[in-house]
Write a protein that holds these residues in place. Structure first.
Motif, short mmCIF file in Angstrom:
data_model
loop_
_atom_site.label_atom_id
_atom_site.label_comp_id
_atom_site.label_asym_id
_atom_site.label_seq_id
_atom_site.Cartn_x
_atom_site.Cartn_y
_atom_site.Cartn_z
N PHE A 137 0.83 -1.20 0.00
CA PHE A 137 0.00 0.00 0.00
C PHE A 137 0.87 1.26 0.00
CE2 PHE A 137 -2.30 3.36 2.29
CZ PHE A 137 -3.42 3.47 1.48
N GLY A 138 1.93 1.25 0.82
CA GLY A 138 2.83 2.40 0.86
C GLY A 138 3.53 2.63 -0.47
N ILE A 139 4.02 1.54 -1.07
CA ILE A 139 4.69 1.68 -2.37
C ILE A 139 3.71 2.16 -3.43
CG2 ILE A 139 5.90 0.42 -4.19
CD1 ILE A 139 7.02 -1.43 -2.05
N LEU A 140 2.50 1.61 -3.41
CA LEU A 140 1.49 2.00 -4.39
C LEU A 140 1.13 3.48 -4.25
CD1 LEU A 140 -0.32 0.91 -6.65
CD2 LEU A 140 -2.06 0.44 -4.92
N MET A 141 0.97 3.95 -3.02
CA MET A 141 0.67 5.36 -2.80
C MET A 141 1.85 6.24 -3.23
SD MET A 141 -2.43 5.72 -1.74
CE MET A 141 -2.76 4.43 -2.96
N GLY A 142 3.07 5.74 -3.01
CA GLY A 142 4.24 6.49 -3.45
C GLY A 142 4.27 6.64 -4.96
N PHE A 143 4.02 5.53 -5.66
CA PHE A 143 3.96 5.59 -7.13
C PHE A 143 2.86 6.54 -7.59
CE2 PHE A 143 6.45 1.59 -7.42
CZ PHE A 143 7.32 1.98 -8.43
N LEU A 144 1.70 6.45 -6.94
CA LEU A 144 0.58 7.31 -7.33
C LEU A 144 0.92 8.78 -7.14
CD1 LEU A 144 -2.35 7.49 -8.29
CD2 LEU A 144 -3.07 7.30 -5.89
#
Length: 219
Positions: A137-144
């Protein structure tokens, strides 16, 4: 010739082989297409580099000591195999070791005790809930967030140009040059983000498939 035509024609020329052997060989070449398509190659370029399906099939049939007589191709380029003549190409008549049958296996799900299954399910759920779900979730939010910032910077020259039109001064010119700089940086960022995002999504997909396999008891 695209992927579909290549595989269909290859299957026709592999007619003397058993269905299992055909399936294994076709799966191999379909995997080749998928892997190289993922790198950006076109189906036509891949098929051209692999060669003619007839030539590939003849080389494979030679491994089984099967001689396919020359036949006249029709105007549409297809070669027809008549059922009454298929028997003379039946590879089951050969006693030699078959390299393709050796690789063709029917998958059997491993049998685990109830305690092992409980540990597997509880472990995978705990791993996901307490760690992996938050990491992803953290990586996905970072990419977003980076994607949104890059797209916003991509539109920054519009704001800089509007500032110059609204009032020409040193501040507006600085804003224009800054927006151009951000525009260039956003292009570089997008070029880097695209493969990184695709790589992350592939990892996420493999991890999800592994979770399903564990929950089903396939491992």
């Amino acid at each position: 010739m695209n992927k579909e035509h290549f595989l269909i024609e290859l299957k026709i020329y592999l007619k003397p082989l058993s269905y299992q052997q055909q399936a294994l060989i076709l799966e191999k070449y379909e995997t080749i297409f998928e892997e190289r398509l993922a790198t950006g190659e076109t189906e036509e370029a891949i098929a051209k580099e692999l060669g003619k399906p007839r030539t590939i099939a003849e080389e494979i049939l030679q491994e089984f000591d099967i001689d396919v007589p020359e036949k006249q191709l029709g105007r549409d380029g297809w070669q027809e195999f008549h059922p009454e003549k298929e028997a003379e190409y039946n590879v089951t008549d050969f006693d030699e070791h078959n390299p393709y049958d050796e690789q063709y296996r029917i998958y059997e799900r491993p049998r685990h005790s109830p305690f092992v299954r409980f540990c597997q399910i509880a472990g995978i759920l705990a791993l996901n809930f307490f760690m992996m779900i938050w990491v992803f979730f953290g990586i996905l939010m970072g990419f977003l967030g980076v994607w949104i910032a890059a797209i916003a910077c991509l539109l920054s020259p519009i704001i800089g140009g509007y500032a110059v039109i609204a009032g020409y001064n040193d501040g507006s010119m600085f804003q224009l040059f800054l927006s151009i700089f951000l525009f260039g940086g956003s292009i570089i960022a997008l070029l880097i983000l695209k493969p990184l995002t695709a790589w992350f999504l592939r990892i996420l997909k493999h991890y999800f498939v592994w979770n399903i396999s564990v929950l089903r008891g396939d491992v």
